[in-house]
Design an enzyme around this catalytic site. Structure first.
Site, PDB file in Angstrom:
ATOM      1  N   GLU A  23      27.162  73.461 -69.689  1.00  0.00           N
ATOM      2  CA  GLU A  23      27.566  74.860 -69.811  1.00  0.00           C
ATOM      3  C   GLU A  23      26.392  75.678 -70.340  1.00  0.00           C
ATOM      4  O   GLU A  23      25.295  75.165 -70.591  1.00  0.00           O
ATOM      5  CB  GLU A  23      28.770  74.989 -70.743  1.00  0.00           C
TER       6      GLU A  23
ATOM      7  N   ARG B  37      28.284  79.267 -86.587  1.00  0.00           N
ATOM      8  CA  ARG B  37      27.217  79.036 -85.623  1.00  0.00           C
ATOM      9  C   ARG B  37      26.361  80.301 -85.639  1.00  0.00           C
ATOM     10  O   ARG B  37      26.743  81.326 -85.092  1.00  0.00           O
ATOM     11  CB  ARG B  37      27.784  78.756 -84.235  1.00  0.00           C
TER      12      ARG B  37
ATOM     13  N   ASP C 232      26.572  81.791 -79.228  1.00  0.00           N
ATOM     14  CA  ASP C 232      26.290  82.069 -77.813  1.00  0.00           C
ATOM     15  C   ASP C 232      25.413  83.309 -77.651  1.00  0.00           C
ATOM     16  O   ASP C 232      25.723  84.212 -76.866  1.00  0.00           O
ATOM     17  CB  ASP C 232      27.595  82.256 -77.025  1.00  0.00           C
TER      18      ASP C 232
ATOM     19  N   ASN D 268      34.756  68.477 -68.239  1.00  0.00           N
ATOM     20  CA  ASN D 268      35.147  69.849 -68.553  1.00  0.00           C
ATOM     21  C   ASN D 268      34.465  70.892 -67.689  1.00  0.00           C
ATOM     22  O   ASN D 268      35.086  71.865 -67.278  1.00  0.00           O
ATOM     23  CB  ASN D 268      34.853  70.137 -70.031  1.00  0.00           C
TER      24      ASN D 268
ATOM     25  N   HIS E 185      23.611  76.611 -76.562  1.00  0.00           N
ATOM     26  CA  HIS E 185      24.036  77.841 -75.894  1.00  0.00           C
ATOM     27  C   HIS E 185      22.971  78.930 -76.065  1.00  0.00           C
ATOM     28  O   HIS E 185      23.173  79.948 -76.715  1.00  0.00           O
ATOM     29  CB  HIS E 185      25.382  78.342 -76.379  1.00  0.00           C
TER      30      HIS E 185
END
Length: 321
Positions: A194, A291, A14, A157, A258
């Site tokens: 998101e 990630r 992120d 979600n 992200h």
């Protein structure tokens, strides 16, 4: 076009990079999900080796005590602001859903790495449900707040919402929903929109976002609007029916997304994102630490639309974990 080592910073998901006051600042989720770290460097490349400074740690209990996710650093009216998602000690509800809410920190000192950060509490929205991934941008003379949240009456979600900010911890007016998971590529594993990020180019304002589960299905979608149009009028927005940045099996890059955006010193637009280099994950993908943060130049097509291309392969990595 510029090139950077890949991965750029390991085990930081992120990722968010802010260019401000002649410096670059980096903040991201850490694998332990227990703190907020900042890095600063004079150059974009310098962030790789910059020393992380812990500016906040989660408490042992309460609404900000679990799973600190996806922080972003902004400057609003001269004040440093960090938004992040956090869960209560009771991190899951009866249905197994995470119970994150958005929280704000502010710092009035000149240096955010050494300054005093103040907790401003939860950013309240019209419904008290799972919320995460807030970002902000200045547009048409107003400061905007853009985030992901679960709607009580919509399956899935999270959707994307937009509202004006009264101050960094208070929204103003009624939010509008910009996007909800509707295409197949937004609903793989989970129905997710998101991680929104904002980019302006020419006569358009773009919002990228991430969709589906956080494994190899994770990918990026795109919204856009004319810069003169009212962003609170949903009919002014356009949505790509196809993802704009996806897994590349050929390059062993899985689940890119992200993202945030930054620029080089030369003014080149840069895509900042995370991805894994393997698919063999044990347990929940959220607890796999690999990630990694990655950078990629953005190309602009003749029609004014961005071309994010294909995630490039790691430098010196095999396809094995």
């Amino acid at each position: 076009m510029s090139q950077w080592p890949n991965p750029f910073i390991e085990q930081r998901a992120d990722p968010f990079i802010l260019r401000h006051g002649g410096s670059y600042y980096f903040i991201a989720s850490v694998p332990e999900y227990d703190r907020l770290e900042l890095r600063r460097a004079a150059t974009l490349e310098g962030l790789r080796d910059a020393t992380p400074v812990v500016i906040w740690r989660k408490p042992d209990s309460g609404p900000m005590s679990e799973l600190i996710w996806a922080p972003e650093l902004h400057v609003i009216n001269g004040q440093w602001v960090i938004w992040f998602a956090a869960a209560h000690t009771r991190a899951l509800d009866a249905q197994g859903m995470f119970q994150h809410r958005m929280f704000a920190l502010v710092c009035d000192d000149a240096d955010p790495l050494s300054g005093r950060w103040q907790e401003k509490g939860q950013v309240k929205t019209p419904f008290d449900t799972f919320a995460l991934d807030a970002t902000s941008f200045h547009h048409q003379g107003r400061q905007w707040y853009l985030w992901a949240q679960k709607a009580p009456d919509i399956a899935g979600n999270s959707n994307l919402y937009l509202a004006e900010l009264e101050n960094p911890w208070t929204i103003k007016g009624n939010p509008v929903m910009l996007s909800r998971p509707e295409f197949d590529w937004e609903c793989r594993g989970f129905r997710v929109n998101e991680g929104p990020a904002v980019l302006r180019h020419g006569k358009r304002l773009f919002v990228s976002y991430s969709a589906s589960a956080t494994d190899e299905n994770y990918c990026m979608g795109l919204l856009w609007i004319d810069v003169q149009a009212d962003p609170l009028e949903i009919g002014n927005w356009h949505k790509s029916p196809q993802p704009v940045f996806t897994t590349s099996s050929e390059n062993s890059q899985y689940g890119p997304g992200h993202n945030s955006f930054t620029t080089t010193d030369e003014g080149e637009d840069v895509l900042v994102y995370h991805a894994r280099h393997y698919t063999e994950i044990e347990g929940d993908p959220l607890y796999d630490p690999n990630r990694h943060t990655r950078l990629k130049p953005i190309r602009w097509r003749e029609d004014g639309m961005p071309d994010f291309g294909i995630p490039p392969a790691d430098d010196g990595y095999s396809s094995a974990p």
